[in-house]
Design a protein around this motif. Structure first.
Motif, PDB file in Angstrom:
ATOM      1  N   GLY A  96     -80.764  38.016  -8.784  1.00 17.80           N
ATOM      2  CA  GLY A  96     -81.430  37.472 -10.790  1.00 17.80           C
ATOM      3  C   GLY A  96     -81.058  36.977 -11.202  1.00 17.80           C
ATOM      4  N   LYS A  97     -79.971  36.432 -11.140  1.00 18.94           N
ATOM      5  CA  LYS A  97     -79.316  35.029 -12.198  1.00 18.94           C
ATOM      6  C   LYS A  97     -78.752  33.653 -11.642  1.00 18.94           C
ATOM      7  CE  LYS A  97     -77.140  39.073 -14.603  1.00 18.94           C
ATOM      8  NZ  LYS A  97     -76.258  39.756 -14.671  1.00 18.94           N
ATOM      9  N   LYS A  98     -78.909  33.165 -11.600  1.00 24.10           N
ATOM     10  CA  LYS A  98     -78.473  31.730 -11.863  1.00 24.10           C
ATOM     11  C   LYS A  98     -76.748  31.676 -11.247  1.00 24.10           C
ATOM     12  CE  LYS A  98     -77.581  26.734 -12.285  1.00 24.10           C
ATOM     13  NZ  LYS A  98     -78.477  25.532 -13.277  1.00 24.10           N
ATOM     14  N   LEU A  99     -76.165  31.310 -10.541  1.00 26.62           N
ATOM     15  CA  LEU A  99     -74.657  31.086  -9.828  1.00 26.62           C
ATOM     16  C   LEU A  99     -73.760  30.150 -10.671  1.00 26.62           C
ATOM     17  CD1 LEU A  99     -75.217  31.707  -6.130  1.00 26.62           C
ATOM     18  CD2 LEU A  99     -74.806  33.233  -7.446  1.00 26.62           C
ATOM     19  N   GLU A 100     -72.731  31.103 -11.109  1.00 27.53           N
ATOM     20  CA  GLU A 100     -71.644  29.302 -11.423  1.00 27.53           C
ATOM     21  C   GLU A 100     -72.059  28.276 -11.054  1.00 27.53           C
ATOM     22  OE1 GLU A 100     -68.454  31.836 -13.431  1.00 27.53           O
ATOM     23  OE2 GLU A 100     -69.294  33.258 -15.170  1.00 27.53           O
ATOM     24  N   GLU A 101     -71.351  28.802 -10.134  1.00 23.73           N
ATOM     25  CA  GLU A 101     -71.476  27.219  -8.438  1.00 23.73           C
ATOM     26  C   GLU A 101     -71.895  27.820  -7.622  1.00 23.73           C
ATOM     27  OE1 GLU A 101     -67.855  25.311  -5.735  1.00 23.73           O
ATOM     28  OE2 GLU A 101     -67.031  26.989  -6.987  1.00 23.73           O
ATOM     29  N   PRO A 102     -73.130  26.821  -7.376  1.00 22.69           N
ATOM     30  CA  PRO A 102     -73.572  26.882  -5.892  1.00 22.69           C
ATOM     31  C   PRO A 102     -72.803  27.014  -4.724  1.00 22.69           C
ATOM     32  CG  PRO A 102     -73.870  25.199  -6.969  1.00 22.69           C
ATOM     33  CD  PRO A 102     -73.171  25.799  -7.956  1.00 22.69           C
ATOM     34  N   LEU A 103     -73.329  27.410  -3.951  1.00 25.62           N
ATOM     35  CA  LEU A 103     -73.068  28.046  -2.247  1.00 25.62           C
ATOM     36  C   LEU A 103     -73.518  27.227  -1.407  1.00 25.62           C
ATOM     37  CD1 LEU A 103     -72.549  32.023  -3.123  1.00 25.62           C
ATOM     38  CD2 LEU A 103     -70.757  30.297  -3.112  1.00 25.62           C
ATOM     39  N   VAL A 104     -72.513  26.977  -0.216  1.00 26.68           N
ATOM     40  CA  VAL A 104     -73.664  26.069   0.031  1.00 26.68           C
ATOM     41  C   VAL A 104     -73.965  26.978   1.373  1.00 26.68           C
ATOM     42  CG1 VAL A 104     -73.290  24.097   2.082  1.00 26.68           C
ATOM     43  CG2 VAL A 104     -73.043  23.694  -0.169  1.00 26.68           C
ATOM     44  N   VAL A 105     -74.692  26.843   2.527  1.00 28.73           N
ATOM     45  CA  VAL A 105     -74.824  28.125   3.503  1.00 28.73           C
ATOM     46  C   VAL A 105     -74.399  27.404   4.649  1.00 28.73           C
ATOM     47  CG1 VAL A 105     -76.773  28.780   5.062  1.00 28.73           C
ATOM     48  CG2 VAL A 105     -77.097  29.098   2.939  1.00 28.73           C
ATOM     49  N   ARG A 106     -73.493  27.454   5.143  1.00 28.99           N
ATOM     50  CA  ARG A 106     -72.641  26.947   6.132  1.00 28.99           C
ATOM     51  C   ARG A 106     -73.053  25.957   6.928  1.00 28.99           C
ATOM     52  NH1 ARG A 106     -70.178  32.060   9.077  1.00 28.99           N
ATOM     53  NH2 ARG A 106     -72.036  31.945   9.644  1.00 28.99           N
ATOM     54  N   PRO A 107     -72.373  24.767   6.786  1.00 31.45           N
ATOM     55  CA  PRO A 107     -73.201  23.983   7.987  1.00 31.45           C
ATOM     56  C   PRO A 107     -72.172  23.530   9.236  1.00 31.45           C
ATOM     57  CG  PRO A 107     -72.247  22.663   5.942  1.00 31.45           C
ATOM     58  CD  PRO A 107     -72.067  24.097   6.009  1.00 31.45           C
ATOM     59  N   THR A 108     -70.495  23.801   9.185  1.00 31.84           N
ATOM     60  CA  THR A 108     -69.808  23.981   9.419  1.00 31.84           C
ATOM     61  C   THR A 108     -68.756  24.324   8.704  1.00 31.84           C
ATOM     62  OG1 THR A 108     -68.165  22.771  10.754  1.00 31.84           O
ATOM     63  CG2 THR A 108     -68.937  22.060   8.528  1.00 31.84           C
ATOM     64  N   SER A 109     -67.120  24.956   9.372  1.00 28.86           N
ATOM     65  CA  SER A 109     -66.709  25.752   8.420  1.00 28.86           C
ATOM     66  C   SER A 109     -65.010  25.138   8.307  1.00 28.86           C
ATOM     67  CB  SER A 109     -66.829  27.363   9.540  1.00 28.86           C
ATOM     68  OG  SER A 109     -67.345  28.122   9.217  1.00 28.86           O
TER      69      SER A 109
END
Length: 474
Positions: A96-109
Motif C-alpha cells: 500500500g506504499k510507494k517503495l523507496e527504491e523500485p524493484l525489477v521483476v527478474r529478467p535475468t539474475s
C-alpha cells in the motif's frame, strides 16, 4: 478436434493451433503469458531432468535467488541495463506504499547473484564457484508466441566465477557443448553453434556463444546461450579475492541458460500435418496402448492384458500409458495420440491376444507391424532409439535443403526475406555491413569458427574475415 492449418503454407497458424489442440498451453489473462498445461509441462519436466543431471554432473549446485531485484543493481552495469530496459517490469508500490527504491521483476539474475558472489568469494580457495538456478523470469514481450516468446518464461540460469580467463572460457564452451548434446541427442534437433556478433551478444558480456536451430519454416531459433562475462560484472559489484600470489584480483564470470523455448523448438522442428512428433528420449509417453474390443467379455480379457503389459513395460523403464477411456472409440484415440506426437501406438484386440501378438504403429513413418507380445519388452528400446535417429536424420535433411552458400547480399537478400533458410556467407566484421541484413528482416545468427569458405564480405568488397550464418529468426 478441428483439422490443423496447412503446415507448409500456414506454418504460424499451424504452430498456434497444434499447441492448443494438443493441450500443451493456453492463453493466460495476462498479456504475453501462457498457462503451460500438464502435457506441455510433462515435456518440459523430461527436458529439465536431462539438463539438471548434466548441470550437476559438471560440478554445479542448484540454489534459489529472489524474484525481485533492486533497480540500482541493474544500473551498476550500464550496458546490461541498457540492453534490458525496454523489457523490464518494475514494481513501484508494495504494502500500500510507494517503495523507496523500485524493484525489477527478474529478467535475468546476473546482478542479484553477483551481489551474493561478492559476499562469498574472498580467496582463490573459494573458486571456482558454480551455481545454477531453475526459475521464472519476466521480459515484457511485444510480439508473444507460446513457448517461443512469452513475457514470462521458465528456465535454468547458470552462474560461475573462476580464477582465470582461460578457466572461464573453458566453462563457457563446456556448457555450450552440453546444450548441443541435449539438442541433438535428446531433442533430435540439429543445431549450428558459434559465437554471436558483438551487436547480438548478451549486454555486458565479453562473448556470447549460441546454438541455433532452424525450424520447419526456415526461421532460426536461438535455443540457448553461454556467455563469457569476464570481469565487467565483477568490477561493477566490487567482487574481489586474494589470489595465490597474495594479490587482490577480480574473478572471471560466466552465465548460461536454456528455457521453455526448447519445447517450442520441438514443436516447430518435428511436427507434421497430423500434429506433434515428440522425440522419444524426452517424450512423457513413449508408447500408448489402445485396447480394442466389441463385447463386455472381450473387454474383460483385452483390458486385463493391456494393463498387465503396461505394468511390465513401466517396470522396464518405458514411459507407457494405457488408454482405457470408454468414452472414445479407437479411431478417435488414434487421432488424439497422433496429434500429441506419441512415438509408438500399440493396438491390442481379441485376435491379437489369441495369437500372442499386437500391432505397433510408428508416429514417424505411420507404418504398422505385428509384434510378439513376449518380444515387446526386448525390442522396444531399440525401436525408440531408431525412431530418434530417423527423426534427427529427417531434420538434418531439411537443413541440407535450406542451406545456401552465397557470397553477396544482392544475390540472397530477397530470397532470405521471402523464403527464410540458412545462408552461409562471408563477413568483414564491420557492423555497417551487418546492418545491411535488417531491411531483409535478417540478422547474423552466429559466426562459424570451424570453416571459412567465403572470400569476400557479403556487404562490401573487403576480404571476409569469418564465415557467418545469416537468417530470419523468431
Amino acid at each position: 478436434m478441428s483439422k490443423l492449418p496447412d503446415i507448409t503454407k500456414k506454418f504460424p497458424d499451424w504452430y498456434q493451433e497444434v499447441i492448443y489442440e494438443a493441450e500443451l498451453a493456453e492463453q493466460a489473462p495476462v498479456r504475453g503469458c501462457v498457462v503451460i498445461r500438464p502435457y506441455g509441462n510433462a515435456i518440459w519436466e523430461e527436458i529439465k531432468a536431462v539438463l539438471d543431471k548434466k548441470i550437476k554432473d559438471t560440478g554445479h549446485e542448484n540454489a534459489i535467488f529472489p524474484l525481485l531485484i533492486p533497480l540500482s543493481f541493474l544500473e551498476k552495469e550500464a550496458e546490461h541495463v541498457a540492453g534490458f530496459a525496454p523489457e523490464l517490469a518494475i514494481v513501484t508500490h508494495a504494502g500500500g506504499k510507494k517503495l523507496e527504491e523500485p524493484l525489477v521483476v527478474r529478467p535475468t539474475s546476473e546482478t542479484m547473484i553477483h551481489a551474493m558472489f561478492a559476499k562469498w568469494i574472498k580467496s582463490y580457495r573459494d573458486l571456482p564457484l558454480k551455481i545454477n538456478q531453475w526459475a521464472n523470469v519476466m521480459r515484457w514481450e511485444k510480439r508473444p508466441r507460446a513457448f517461443l516468446r512469452t513475457s514470462e518464461f521458465f528456465w535454468q540460469e547458470g552462474h560461475t566465477a573462476h580464477e582465470t580467463h582461460e578457466e572461464a572460457l573453458q566453462e563457457t564452451l563446456l556448457m555450450l557443448s552440453e546444450y548441443v548434446d541435449l539438442a541433438q541427442n535428446y531433442l533430435a534437433i540439429p543445431v549450428i553453434q558459434g559465437r554471436k556478433s558483438p551487436s547480438e551478444q548478451f549486454p555486458g558480456a565479453e562473448a556470447t556463444y549460441t546454438f541455433e536451430g532452424f525450424m520447419i519454416d526456415g526461421k532460426a531459433l536461438q535455443m540457448g546461450t553461454s556467455h563469457l562475462l569476464s570481469q565487467n560484472f565483477a568490477k561493477s559489484f566490487d567482487m574481489k579475492f586474494q589470489n595465490k600470489e597474495g594479490q587482490i584480483a577480480y574473478p572471471y564470470l560466466t552465465s548460461w541458460g536454456a528455457t521453455t523455448r526448447l519445447v517450442g523448438a520441438i514443436i516447430a522442428s518435428h511436427g507434421d500435418q497430423k500434429g506433434l512428433i515428440i522425440p522419444p528420449r524426452i517424450a512423457p509417453i513413449q508408447l500408448v496402448i489402445i485396447p480394442i474390443y466389441r463385447s463386455d467379455e472381450e473387454k474383460l480379457h483385452v483390458l486385463a492384458a493391456a494393463h498387465e503389459m503396461t505394468n511390465i513395460l513401466k517396470k522396464a523403464g518405458i514411459r507407457v500409458k494405457c488408454d482405457d477411456n470408454d468414452n472414445m472409440k479407437p479411431g478417435a484415440k488414434f487421432f488424439k495420440w497422433e496429434l500429441r506426437g506419441i512415438p509408438f501406438r500399440l493396438e491390442i484386440g481379441p485376435r491379437d491376444l489369441a495369437a500372442g501378438t499386437a500391432m505397433i504403429a510408428s508416429r514417424l513413418s505411420g507404418e504398422k507391424q505385428s509384434i510378439a507380445m513376449n518380444d515387446l519388452i526386448t525390442l522396444l528400446p531399440g525401436m525408440l532409439d531408431q525412431f530418434h535417429h530417423e527423426l534427427f536424420a529427417t531434420a538434418q535433411a531439411r537443413y541440407e535443403k535450406m542451406w545456401h552458400k552465397i557470397e553477396k547480399i544482392e544475390n540472397f537478400g530477397k530470397q532470405l526475406e521471402e523464403q527464410a533458410g540458412i545462408y552461409q556467407t562471408g563477413w568483414c566484421r564491420d557492423a555497417a555491413c551487418e546492418q545491411l541484413l535488417k531491411p531483409f528482416t535478417g540478422s547474423i545468427r552466429c559466426l562459424l569458427s570451424d570453416r571459412q569458405e567465403m572470400k569476400e564480405c557479403f556487404g562490401c568488397n573487403k576480404p571476409s574475415v569469418v564465415d557467418v550464418i545469416a537468417g530470419k529468426s523468431y
